[in-house]
Design an enzyme around this catalytic site. Structure first.
Site, PDB file in Angstrom:
ATOM      1  N   CYS A 104      50.175  10.825  63.005  1.00  0.00           N
ATOM      2  CA  CYS A 104      48.954  10.943  63.796  1.00  0.00           C
ATOM      3  C   CYS A 104      49.281  11.630  65.122  1.00  0.00           C
ATOM      4  O   CYS A 104      50.298  11.325  65.749  1.00  0.00           O
ATOM      5  CB  CYS A 104      48.398   9.538  64.033  1.00  0.00           C
ATOM      6  SG  CYS A 104      47.177   9.409  65.340  1.00  0.00           S
ATOM      7  N   HIS A 155      57.746  -4.690  64.559  1.00  0.00           N
ATOM      8  CA  HIS A 155      56.623  -3.935  63.995  1.00  0.00           C
ATOM      9  C   HIS A 155      57.084  -2.499  63.740  1.00  0.00           C
ATOM     10  O   HIS A 155      57.765  -1.900  64.576  1.00  0.00           O
ATOM     11  CB  HIS A 155      55.435  -3.941  64.963  1.00  0.00           C
ATOM     12  CG  HIS A 155      54.192  -3.372  64.381  1.00  0.00           C
ATOM     13  ND1 HIS A 155      53.989  -2.018  64.278  1.00  0.00           N
ATOM     14  CD2 HIS A 155      53.093  -3.966  63.869  1.00  0.00           C
ATOM     15  CE1 HIS A 155      52.811  -1.794  63.719  1.00  0.00           C
ATOM     16  NE2 HIS A 155      52.249  -2.972  63.460  1.00  0.00           N
ATOM     17  N   GLU A 182      55.789   0.430  63.935  1.00  0.00           N
ATOM     18  CA  GLU A 182      55.477   1.438  64.952  1.00  0.00           C
ATOM     19  C   GLU A 182      56.334   1.252  66.199  1.00  0.00           C
ATOM     20  O   GLU A 182      56.769   2.230  66.812  1.00  0.00           O
ATOM     21  CB  GLU A 182      53.996   1.413  65.304  1.00  0.00           C
ATOM     22  CG  GLU A 182      53.124   1.972  64.198  1.00  0.00           C
ATOM     23  CD  GLU A 182      51.654   2.014  64.563  1.00  0.00           C
ATOM     24  OE1 GLU A 182      51.308   1.815  65.749  1.00  0.00           O
ATOM     25  OE2 GLU A 182      50.841   2.259  63.661  1.00  0.00           O
TER      26      GLU A 182
END
Length: 77
Positions: free
Chosen positions: A24, A52, A54
């Site tokens: 993205c 996590h 990300e």
């Protein structure tokens, strides 16, 4: 294990892999900001859950050297 994201791309290229980066644009922007700060020798702080995907990925652009803060109490400490 956190490794430099640049090393991952380099290793894939060395193995002859075709890489299609579908990251993205907002996430790519964060990666660029973190990489530039790290290259300039600045401290990088990431707020998020340590494991996590990300957060792990962003930390990779800091060479695995970012300070990861899980919440406001950690930031205050």
């Amino acid at each position: 294990d956190v490794c430099s994201s640049d090393l991952v791309f380099d290793e894939l290229a060395a193995r002859g892999c075709i890489v299609v980066d579908a990251t993205c644009p907002y996430v790519s922007r964060i990666h660029r900001i973190v990489r530039e700060a790290h290259e300039e020798g600045r401290d990088v702080f990431i707020v998020g859950t340590r494991d996590h995907p990300e957060v792990v990925g962003i930390n990779g652009w800091a060479g695995g050297n970012a300070v990861i803060l899980g919440d406001a109490k950690e930031a205050e400490a």
